[in-house]
Design an enzyme around this catalytic site. Structure first.
Site, PDB file in Angstrom:
ATOM      1  N   HIS A  49      47.574  27.755 -33.137  1.00  0.00           N
ATOM      2  CA  HIS A  49      48.388  26.564 -32.892  1.00  0.00           C
ATOM      3  C   HIS A  49      48.392  25.675 -34.131  1.00  0.00           C
ATOM      4  O   HIS A  49      47.833  26.034 -35.177  1.00  0.00           O
ATOM      5  CB  HIS A  49      47.917  25.827 -31.635  1.00  0.00           C
ATOM      6  CG  HIS A  49      46.482  25.375 -31.656  1.00  0.00           C
ATOM      7  ND1 HIS A  49      45.979  24.533 -32.626  1.00  0.00           N
ATOM      8  CD2 HIS A  49      45.444  25.642 -30.831  1.00  0.00           C
ATOM      9  CE1 HIS A  49      44.716  24.293 -32.392  1.00  0.00           C
ATOM     10  NE2 HIS A  49      44.348  24.973 -31.313  1.00  0.00           N
TER      11      HIS A  49
ATOM     12  N   LYS B 159      45.902  23.711 -23.766  1.00  0.00           N
ATOM     13  CA  LYS B 159      46.605  24.817 -23.141  1.00  0.00           C
ATOM     14  C   LYS B 159      47.133  24.398 -21.777  1.00  0.00           C
ATOM     15  O   LYS B 159      48.232  24.766 -21.387  1.00  0.00           O
ATOM     16  CB  LYS B 159      45.615  25.973 -22.951  1.00  0.00           C
ATOM     17  CG  LYS B 159      46.006  27.214 -23.695  1.00  0.00           C
ATOM     18  CD  LYS B 159      44.873  28.197 -23.600  1.00  0.00           C
ATOM     19  CE  LYS B 159      45.344  29.558 -23.188  1.00  0.00           C
ATOM     20  NZ  LYS B 159      44.251  30.498 -23.028  1.00  0.00           N
TER      21      LYS B 159
ATOM     22  N   HIS C  91      44.948  24.896 -35.972  1.00  0.00           N
ATOM     23  CA  HIS C  91      44.476  25.972 -36.860  1.00  0.00           C
ATOM     24  C   HIS C  91      45.323  26.001 -38.121  1.00  0.00           C
ATOM     25  O   HIS C  91      44.823  26.222 -39.221  1.00  0.00           O
ATOM     26  CB  HIS C  91      44.610  27.346 -36.188  1.00  0.00           C
ATOM     27  CG  HIS C  91      43.981  27.428 -34.822  1.00  0.00           C
ATOM     28  ND1 HIS C  91      44.627  27.974 -33.745  1.00  0.00           N
ATOM     29  CD2 HIS C  91      42.770  27.034 -34.370  1.00  0.00           C
ATOM     30  CE1 HIS C  91      43.839  27.922 -32.682  1.00  0.00           C
ATOM     31  NE2 HIS C  91      42.701  27.354 -33.035  1.00  0.00           N
TER      32      HIS C  91
ATOM     33  N   LYS D 120      46.665  14.939 -26.597  1.00  0.00           N
ATOM     34  CA  LYS D 120      45.701  15.901 -27.092  1.00  0.00           C
ATOM     35  C   LYS D 120      46.274  17.300 -26.863  1.00  0.00           C
ATOM     36  O   LYS D 120      46.848  17.561 -25.813  1.00  0.00           O
ATOM     37  CB  LYS D 120      44.417  15.725 -26.271  1.00  0.00           C
ATOM     38  CG  LYS D 120      43.239  16.406 -26.869  1.00  0.00           C
ATOM     39  CD  LYS D 120      42.032  16.303 -25.972  1.00  0.00           C
ATOM     40  CE  LYS D 120      41.252  17.572 -26.178  1.00  0.00           C
ATOM     41  NZ  LYS D 120      40.289  17.936 -25.240  1.00  0.00           N
TER      42      LYS D 120
ATOM     43  N   CYS E 273      33.652  24.997 -24.935  1.00  0.00           N
ATOM     44  CA  CYS E 273      33.079  24.525 -26.209  1.00  0.00           C
ATOM     45  C   CYS E 273      32.247  25.627 -26.850  1.00  0.00           C
ATOM     46  O   CYS E 273      31.960  25.571 -28.029  1.00  0.00           O
ATOM     47  CB  CYS E 273      32.118  23.354 -26.003  1.00  0.00           C
ATOM     48  SG  CYS E 273      32.823  21.815 -25.479  1.00  0.00           S
TER      49      CYS E 273
ATOM     50  N   CYS F  15      32.672  18.430 -18.685  1.00  0.00           N
ATOM     51  CA  CYS F  15      32.595  18.375 -20.142  1.00  0.00           C
ATOM     52  C   CYS F  15      33.631  17.362 -20.628  1.00  0.00           C
ATOM     53  O   CYS F  15      34.797  17.431 -20.230  1.00  0.00           O
ATOM     54  CB  CYS F  15      32.888  19.759 -20.725  1.00  0.00           C
ATOM     55  SG  CYS F  15      33.503  19.694 -22.425  1.00  0.00           S
TER      56      CYS F  15
ATOM     57  N   CYS G 113      28.979  24.504 -21.782  1.00  0.00           N
ATOM     58  CA  CYS G 113      30.431  24.491 -21.576  1.00  0.00           C
ATOM     59  C   CYS G 113      31.003  25.726 -22.258  1.00  0.00           C
ATOM     60  O   CYS G 113      30.881  25.884 -23.481  1.00  0.00           O
ATOM     61  CB  CYS G 113      31.074  23.226 -22.141  1.00  0.00           C
ATOM     62  SG  CYS G 113      32.886  23.360 -22.168  1.00  0.00           S
TER      63      CYS G 113
ATOM     64  N   HIS H 181      36.700  19.248 -22.421  1.00  0.00           N
ATOM     65  CA  HIS H 181      37.553  20.191 -21.709  1.00  0.00           C
ATOM     66  C   HIS H 181      37.792  19.838 -20.253  1.00  0.00           C
ATOM     67  O   HIS H 181      38.544  20.524 -19.566  1.00  0.00           O
ATOM     68  CB  HIS H 181      36.977  21.608 -21.828  1.00  0.00           C
ATOM     69  CG  HIS H 181      36.956  22.099 -23.234  1.00  0.00           C
ATOM     70  ND1 HIS H 181      35.854  22.010 -24.039  1.00  0.00           N
ATOM     71  CD2 HIS H 181      37.946  22.629 -24.000  1.00  0.00           C
ATOM     72  CE1 HIS H 181      36.148  22.486 -25.241  1.00  0.00           C
ATOM     73  NE2 HIS H 181      37.408  22.856 -25.240  1.00  0.00           N
TER      74      HIS H 181
HETATM   75  N1  MSP Z   1      35.266  29.479 -33.760  1.00  0.00           N
HETATM   76  C1  MSP Z   1      34.924  28.139 -34.048  1.00  0.00           C
HETATM   77  C2  MSP Z   1      34.675  27.932 -35.513  1.00  0.00           C
HETATM   78  C3  MSP Z   1      33.604  28.782 -36.113  1.00  0.00           C
HETATM   79  S1  MSP Z   1      33.464  28.536 -37.823  1.00  0.00           S
HETATM   80  C4  MSP Z   1      32.062  29.264 -38.253  1.00  0.00           C
HETATM   81  C5  MSP Z   1      36.053  27.229 -33.598  1.00  0.00           C
HETATM   82  N2  MSP Z   1      37.264  27.787 -33.488  1.00  0.00           N
HETATM   83  S2  MSP Z   1      38.602  27.026 -33.003  1.00  0.00           S
HETATM   84  O1  MSP Z   1      39.571  28.066 -32.798  1.00  0.00           O
HETATM   85  O2  MSP Z   1      38.338  26.189 -31.909  1.00  0.00           O
HETATM   86  O3  MSP Z   1      39.075  26.203 -34.246  1.00  0.00           O
HETATM   87  C6  MSP Z   1      38.590  24.912 -34.493  1.00  0.00           C
HETATM   88  C7  MSP Z   1      39.263  24.387 -35.734  1.00  0.00           C
HETATM   89  O4  MSP Z   1      40.700  24.370 -35.584  1.00  0.00           O
HETATM   90  C8  MSP Z   1      38.931  22.937 -36.057  1.00  0.00           C
HETATM   91  O5  MSP Z   1      37.725  22.780 -36.749  1.00  0.00           O
HETATM   92  C9  MSP Z   1      40.093  22.561 -36.917  1.00  0.00           C
HETATM   93  O6  MSP Z   1      39.899  23.154 -38.170  1.00  0.00           O
HETATM   94  C10 MSP Z   1      41.249  23.234 -36.193  1.00  0.00           C
HETATM   95  N3  MSP Z   1      41.816  22.370 -35.158  1.00  0.00           N
HETATM   96  C11 MSP Z   1      41.876  22.632 -33.822  1.00  0.00           C
HETATM   97  N4  MSP Z   1      42.513  21.622 -33.198  1.00  0.00           N
HETATM   98  C12 MSP Z   1      42.865  20.676 -34.087  1.00  0.00           C
HETATM   99  C13 MSP Z   1      43.549  19.445 -34.014  1.00  0.00           C
HETATM  100  N5  MSP Z   1      43.976  18.953 -32.882  1.00  0.00           N
HETATM  101  N6  MSP Z   1      43.730  18.758 -35.170  1.00  0.00           N
HETATM  102  C14 MSP Z   1      43.317  19.251 -36.380  1.00  0.00           C
HETATM  103  N7  MSP Z   1      42.672  20.412 -36.477  1.00  0.00           N
HETATM  104  C15 MSP Z   1      42.387  21.118 -35.355  1.00  0.00           C
HETATM  105  O7  MSP Z   1      35.813  26.058 -33.415  1.00  0.00           O
END
Ligand code: MSP
Length: 489
Positions: free
Chosen positions: A20, A303, A23, A300, A131, A145, A128, A148
């Site tokens: 999304h 999903k 990422h 926010k 998380c 949580c 969670c 979530h």
């Molecule tokens: N798998 C773990 C990370 C392990 S790293 C050793 C994880 N994955 S995640 O798919 O949840 O991705 C989290 C990351 O996605 C956040 O740290 C950020 O980089 C990005 N983002 C997810 N949602 C976001 C926003 N709403 N805004 C900005 N970045 C966001 O956590």
């Protein structure tokens, strides 16, 4: 440590879901910085990938009626596809289901166990699944949580724990001495706050009966590695910590290690990970760049709310270059913000079609009409006013890029674009075209030289952000063919 060699990483993303905008934002920052550093003649290794183990992914695979590995294969390739669609060029894409990653996780756990940094303990707590993290009773909101809004599960099992408390002081020192630099200041403050809370030893494993989908502990077949420990190790497994020591030395020991991540996972990166590295006798990362979190259309991303925007959809509407621009021009990297989809079209038309696009076609069509055939310019022929603004722009741009301030750097480029547009209008340059007298001819040639050299500079500065546009512009400047790069929507 050689700052001319940089190892840039993004978090590895969970494959329970499609990529999304969140990422995308992180990965794009890493891509722009990689391209910028390469342009500055630095050696860069850009790593991204997917995090594929743990209960969350196992359960998602089950809900989708898929074998977990097949489910991971499919979703992991969606990330690769998306990055390709966005023109993101990484050097390695790691998956935690890769054989050499799994071997490295086991190798690391063996070292920690032998050092006496792991011990067994009965544990009772709340977890969670979304998380993939333990939660404390006091942090729950109505038993849910806080992130979530789902009830955590009760865990009561005998697990292995990592002696975080033993390394706490050392982590603190590394941060204070800026051996590990945390950028920006707000994130450093938050880290210091976390350090004050005195976190406790953390569990590095789960019973296999409860979580099958994970890396088996090398010294206990009944347990699998906690997904966060598995995930963090990607940063060293990807560059050969286990089996390619030379490469590891090159990028980790001798390089500048820069982790880029969102603030949601600060604790794991700024405290747990450095502690694990110190225990392993490995230097801590040089820097962690923490970017802000954004909402989408005021909400926010979630999903359940179905408001996660598919980056591929944006690419279909606006193209990859504009999507890159639209995401990075919304707000500064380190602030929280709101992505307003409704503004995309307007911003596309204003900034890309009008400001930048217009400038390019105005200059090229003037050159065309004036039959200005020159393609190589002597920058010493540039007028002082242009020389001054080019110098100022470049200085500010470099200053911002070195501080990872991509939004501000883009603004600098667009200020230069505006300067040229205003300059063309104020000097009514088109009126000089076709005039036969020597003075008019010389004046026109001077204007076109100034503008062409400036466009060439804009092309260089914008290249990490809009690589394809920069390349196309390069060709247009050679062929003098005024073809619109961004058609109005
Ligand atoms: N798998 C773990 C990370 C392990 S790293 C050793 C994880 N994955 S995640 O798919 O949840 O991705 C989290 C990351 O996605 C956040 O740290 C950020 O980089 C990005 N983002 C997810 N949602 C976001 C926003 N709403 N805004 C900005 N970045 C966001 O956590």
């Amino acid at each position: 440590m050689i700052k001319s060699r940089i190892f840039i990483t993004t978090p590895i993303y969970y494959v329970n879901d499609k990529p999304h905008l969140g990422h995308t934002f992180t990965t794009l920052i890493a891509d722009v910085l990689s391209r910028y550093f390469r342009q500055e003649k630095k050696e860069v290794f850009f790593l991204t990938g997917t995090d594929e183990h743990g209960l969350k992914i196992f359960q998602s695979a089950k809900i989708n009626n898929k074998d977990p590995k097949k489910f991971c294969d499919e979703n992991s390739s969606l990330f690769k596809e998306t990055w390709k669609n966005l023109g993101i060029e990484y050097d390695k894409f790691i998956r935690t289901t890769d054989k050499d990653h799994i071997e490295t996780v086991q190798y690391v756990l063996d070292i920690l166990k032998e050092k006496g940094d792991l011990y067994e303990k009965d544990y009772k707590g709340l977890y969670c699944i979304d998380c993939e993290n333990f939660v404390l009773e006091k942090d729950l909101i109505n038993g849910l949580c806080p992130f979530h809004l789902k009830p955590p599960i009760n865990i009561s099992e005998r697990n292995y724990f990592f002696k975080l408390e033993k390394y706490f002081g050392l982590v603190q020192k590394e941060i204070e001495k800026e051996k590990l630099k945390i950028t920006p200041n707000s994130a450093l403050k938050e880290t210091k706050g976390l350090l004050k809370q005195k976190l406790t030893d953390f569990s590095v494993s789960r019973i296999k009966e409860k979580v099958q989908w994970g890396v088996e502990l090398p010294f206990d077949k009944n347990q699998v590695t906690y997904v966060w420990v598995d995930a963090l190790i990607n940063y060293i497994s990807a560059i050969g910590f286990y089996k390619n020591k030379n490469n590891f030395k090159k990028w980790w020991e001798e390089g500048y290690v820069l982790h880029i991540l969102g603030k949601d996972i600060l604790k794991f990166h700024a405290i747990y990970w450095p502690a694990m590295l110190i225990a392993l006798n490995i230097k801590v990362p040089n820097e962690e760049l923490i970017h802000g979190f954004f909402t989408v259309n005021g909400l926010k991303m979630s999903k359940t709310l179905k408001n996660t925007i598919d980056p591929n959809e944006l690419v279909r509407i606006y193209g990859s270059e504009a999507t890159r621009y639209l995401l990075l021009s919304q707000f500064p990297v380190s602030s929280d913000g709101d992505i307003k989809e409704a503004q995309f079209k307007e911003k596309y038309n204003t900034d890309l079609a009008n400001r930048l696009g217009n400038l390019i076609s105005r200059v090229l069509s003037l050159e065309n009409k004036a039959e200005f055939k020159q393609t190589k310019f002597n920058s010493s022929k540039i007028k002082p006013n242009f020389k001054k603004i080019l110098q100022e722009t470049r200085n500010n741009y470099i200053h911002f890029m070195e501080d990872y301030k991509l939004f501000e750097a883009l603004q600098e480029i667009f200020k230069l674009v505006d300067y040229c547009n205003v300059y063309i209008s104020q000097n009514k340059i088109w009126e000089l075209v076709g005039k036969k007298d020597k003075n008019s001819k010389l004046l026109l040639e001077q204007h076109l030289t100034d503008l062409s050299i400036t466009l060439e500079e804009i092309r260089n500065l914008i290249s990490p952000f809009l690589p394809k546009t920069s390349e196309k512009l390069g060709n247009l400047l050679k062929t003098k063919n005024p073809e619109p790069l961004f058609k109005r929507l």
